[in-house]
Design a protein around this motif. Structure first.
Motif, PDB file in Angstrom:
ATOM      1  N   THR A   1      18.723   0.390  16.137  1.00 11.17           N
ATOM      2  CA  THR A   1      17.445   0.158  16.792  1.00 11.17           C
ATOM      3  C   THR A   1      17.068   1.391  17.610  1.00 11.17           C
ATOM      4  OG1 THR A   1      18.411  -0.744  18.814  1.00 11.17           O
ATOM      5  CG2 THR A   1      17.979  -2.292  17.005  1.00 11.17           C
ATOM      6  N   ALA A   2      15.802   1.441  18.011  1.00 15.03           N
ATOM      7  CA  ALA A   2      15.357   2.543  18.867  1.00 15.03           C
ATOM      8  C   ALA A   2      16.124   2.549  20.183  1.00 15.03           C
ATOM      9  CB  ALA A   2      13.855   2.432  19.115  1.00 15.03           C
ATOM     10  N   ALA A   3      16.387   1.354  20.742  1.00 11.97           N
ATOM     11  CA  ALA A   3      17.126   1.269  22.002  1.00 11.97           C
ATOM     12  C   ALA A   3      18.545   1.800  21.852  1.00 11.97           C
ATOM     13  CB  ALA A   3      17.156  -0.175  22.500  1.00 11.97           C
ATOM     14  N   GLU A   4      19.152   1.603  20.692  1.00 19.16           N
ATOM     15  CA  GLU A   4      20.493   2.144  20.446  1.00 19.16           C
ATOM     16  C   GLU A   4      20.451   3.651  20.226  1.00 19.16           C
ATOM     17  OE1 GLU A   4      22.401  -1.829  18.273  1.00 19.16           O
ATOM     18  OE2 GLU A   4      21.432  -0.251  17.067  1.00 19.16           O
ATOM     19  N   LEU A   5      19.339   4.136  19.718  1.00 22.46           N
ATOM     20  CA  LEU A   5      19.224   5.577  19.464  1.00 22.46           C
ATOM     21  C   LEU A   5      19.056   6.384  20.741  1.00 22.46           C
ATOM     22  CD1 LEU A   5      16.919   5.506  16.311  1.00 22.46           C
ATOM     23  CD2 LEU A   5      19.210   6.514  16.426  1.00 22.46           C
ATOM     24  N   VAL A   6      18.458   5.799  21.771  1.00 22.83           N
ATOM     25  CA  VAL A   6      18.171   6.564  22.997  1.00 22.83           C
ATOM     26  C   VAL A   6      19.428   7.190  23.595  1.00 22.83           C
ATOM     27  CG1 VAL A   6      17.386   6.381  25.390  1.00 22.83           C
ATOM     28  CG2 VAL A   6      15.991   5.425  23.553  1.00 22.83           C
ATOM     29  N   PRO A   7      20.474   6.413  23.946  1.00 26.83           N
ATOM     30  CA  PRO A   7      21.659   7.054  24.535  1.00 26.83           C
ATOM     31  C   PRO A   7      22.412   7.939  23.546  1.00 26.83           C
ATOM     32  CG  PRO A   7      22.067   4.721  24.159  1.00 26.83           C
ATOM     33  CD  PRO A   7      20.614   4.946  23.897  1.00 26.83           C
ATOM     34  N   ALA A   8      22.353   7.578  22.246  1.00 27.15           N
ATOM     35  CA  ALA A   8      23.048   8.391  21.246  1.00 27.15           C
ATOM     36  C   ALA A   8      22.369   9.741  21.055  1.00 27.15           C
ATOM     37  CB  ALA A   8      23.109   7.633  19.918  1.00 27.15           C
ATOM     38  N   LEU A   9      21.055   9.749  21.089  1.00 31.49           N
ATOM     39  CA  LEU A   9      20.302  10.976  20.841  1.00 31.49           C
ATOM     40  C   LEU A   9      20.464  11.966  21.983  1.00 31.49           C
ATOM     41  CD1 LEU A   9      18.365  12.164  18.713  1.00 31.49           C
ATOM     42  CD2 LEU A   9      16.476  11.164  19.982  1.00 31.49           C
ATOM     43  N   TRP A  10      20.420  11.459  23.214  1.00 33.53           N
ATOM     44  CA  TRP A  10      20.540  12.339  24.380  1.00 33.53           C
ATOM     45  C   TRP A  10      21.971  12.410  24.912  1.00 33.53           C
ATOM     46  CZ3 TRP A  10      15.803   9.966  23.540  1.00 33.53           C
ATOM     47  CH2 TRP A  10      14.676  10.806  23.597  1.00 33.53           C
ATOM     48  N   ASN A  11      22.859  11.606  24.343  1.00 31.75           N
ATOM     49  CA  ASN A  11      24.266  11.577  24.743  1.00 31.75           C
ATOM     50  C   ASN A  11      24.442  11.273  26.225  1.00 31.75           C
ATOM     51  OD1 ASN A  11      27.018  11.711  24.200  1.00 31.75           O
ATOM     52  ND2 ASN A  11      27.135  13.883  24.747  1.00 31.75           N
ATOM     53  N   LYS A  12      23.639  10.325  26.732  1.00 28.92           N
ATOM     54  CA  LYS A  12      23.780   9.901  28.123  1.00 28.92           C
ATOM     55  C   LYS A  12      23.051   8.572  28.299  1.00 28.92           C
ATOM     56  CE  LYS A  12      19.751  12.350  30.019  1.00 28.92           C
ATOM     57  NZ  LYS A  12      19.276  13.300  31.047  1.00 28.92           N
ATOM     58  N   ASP A  13      23.357   7.912  29.399  1.00 30.34           N
ATOM     59  CA  ASP A  13      22.655   6.685  29.757  1.00 30.34           C
ATOM     60  C   ASP A  13      21.536   7.026  30.727  1.00 30.34           C
ATOM     61  OD1 ASP A  13      24.233   4.912  28.257  1.00 30.34           O
ATOM     62  OD2 ASP A  13      25.790   4.945  29.803  1.00 30.34           O
ATOM     63  N   PHE A  14      20.375   6.408  30.516  1.00 30.27           N
ATOM     64  CA  PHE A  14      19.216   6.655  31.356  1.00 30.27           C
ATOM     65  C   PHE A  14      19.038   5.551  32.387  1.00 30.27           C
ATOM     66  CE2 PHE A  14      17.980   9.164  27.618  1.00 30.27           C
ATOM     67  CZ  PHE A  14      17.471  10.310  28.216  1.00 30.27           C
ATOM     68  N   ALA A  15      18.505   5.916  33.552  1.00 23.97           N
ATOM     69  CA  ALA A  15      17.995   4.915  34.473  1.00 23.97           C
ATOM     70  C   ALA A  15      16.809   4.232  33.805  1.00 23.97           C
ATOM     71  CB  ALA A  15      17.572   5.570  35.785  1.00 23.97           C
ATOM     72  N   ALA A  16      16.468   3.033  34.275  1.00 23.88           N
ATOM     73  CA  ALA A  16      15.441   2.224  33.622  1.00 23.88           C
ATOM     74  C   ALA A  16      14.124   2.980  33.453  1.00 23.88           C
ATOM     75  CB  ALA A  16      15.218   0.933  34.409  1.00 23.88           C
ATOM     76  N   PHE A  17      13.699   3.688  34.487  1.00 27.75           N
ATOM     77  CA  PHE A  17      12.427   4.408  34.453  1.00 27.75           C
ATOM     78  C   PHE A  17      12.407   5.433  33.329  1.00 27.75           C
ATOM     79  CE2 PHE A  17       9.737   7.978  35.814  1.00 27.75           C
ATOM     80  CZ  PHE A  17       8.545   7.323  36.101  1.00 27.75           C
ATOM     81  N   HIS A  18      13.456   6.233  33.214  1.00 27.06           N
ATOM     82  CA  HIS A  18      13.499   7.280  32.185  1.00 27.06           C
ATOM     83  C   HIS A  18      13.793   6.705  30.801  1.00 27.06           C
ATOM     84  CE1 HIS A  18      13.045  10.432  35.140  1.00 27.06           C
ATOM     85  NE2 HIS A  18      14.020   9.909  35.859  1.00 27.06           N
TER      86      HIS A  18
END
Length: 312
Positions: free
Chosen positions: A258-275
């Motif tokens: 999913t797109a939500a799973e791709l976010v941390p994988a693509l940037w290799n980090k966890d984001f705060a909710a806002f980002h």
């Protein structure tokens, strides 16, 4: 000469530039900065340093409706009584936000596979931004191609959607100057919006192509310093988006995500909710662009989320 006044922001970008352009009688102001006294007083002080009063501002043009650009509009309009112009798509976008949560935010959460327990946390992180906007009654609705008469010659309205639905730039062909808003920013790749039924990345790339064809000597942006060699910047930005697409394709090569799973994988980090919110929309925009190009496809999961995989 186009002048800029730097106004403070309460987040990472730290500042936003608003433009000041001489008219035959008074000045045109491009954007107004954030809501709140700090931004308003900084703008007032910046005008006073140049010997300009509120009553000298005759026209206000919005590049787009993000809160750091027009959050201060009601107070500035009250002080100036200026003529206000905005693109029709941005006005529609603003009105939908003020009437309640935009439908595509829920669509982004569902399609993107964002866990239901995270929705409220993400919404709460955006409260300050949405709360910084107020209803506006424009005197002029823009569609593109209009011109504002200034002492530097005509300023032509160039629609440049992508960062937002109805983002515009102002172009002075006589001076070879572009006021780019958030369309081109030195050292930053502008965030790409996502909206159901639209290829926002494709629209952004088309907007870059339109700007690339213009004879421009100087680009003035809403953040950072002016830049030259706009065509070099555009080439580098296209390459960035190509690389982002390739990075996503590599991640969905072996297993659907999913797109939500791709976010941390693509940037290799966890984001705060806002980002995370902005990163999610960025990924969704790239996936939709690749879907239309036949490079990626999705399957619907039981929860309504889209699980993406590379097209064969």
């Amino acid at each position: 000469m186009i002048q800029t006044i730097r106004l403070p922001l309460p987040f990472e970008l730290e500042h936003v530039n608003v433009g000041l352009v001489p008219l035959e009688d008074g000045y045109l102001l491009i954007d107004t900065g954030m809501a709140g006294g700090k931004s308003f007083h900084a703008l007032e002080a910046g005008l006073a340093e140049r010997g300009i009063g509120w009553h000298d501002i005759r026209t206000i043009v919005a590049t787009h409706i993000h809160p750091d650009h027009i959050g201060g509009l009601p107070r500035v309009l009250e002080a100036t009584r200026a003529h206000f112009a905005i693109h029709h798509a941005e006005l529609e976008y603003l009105n939908s936000i003020l009437e309640g949560e935009t439908p595509w935010v829920v669509s982004a959460f569902i399609d993107g596979g964002v866990p239901r327990e995270d929705w409220d946390r993400i919404r709460e992180s955006l409260t300050g931004m949405c709360g910084a906007l107020a209803k506006a009654k424009p005197d002029q609705i823009l569609h593109g191609g209009e011109e504002f008469a200034t002492r530097l010659g005509p300023a032509r309205v160039i629609p440049t959607p992508g960062h937002s639905a109805g983002h515009i730039c102002l172009y002075w062909p006589n001076e070879r100057v572009l006021y780019a808003g958030d369309h081109l920013i030195q050292n930053i790749t502008p965030n790409i919006a996502w909206m159901p039924g639209r290829d926002m990345l494709g629209e952004y790339l088309d907007s870059l192509a339109a700007i690339e064809r213009l004879d421009i000597q100087l680009v003035i942006s809403s953040h950072g310093e002016p830049l030259e060699n706009h065509r070099e910047w555009i080439v580098a930005t296209r390459r960035h988006h190509d690389e982002r697409c390739e990075g996503i394709l590599a991640l969905i090569e072996s297993e659907p995500r999913t797109a939500a799973e791709l976010v941390p994988a693509l940037w290799n980090k966890d984001f705060a909710a806002f980002h995370f919110y902005f990163a999610l929309f960025e990924v969704l925009a790239h996936l939709e662009h690749m879907r239309r190009a036949g490079r990626a496809a999705f399957e619907l999961a039981e929860d309504g989320s889209r699980r993406w995989q590379r097209s064969i």
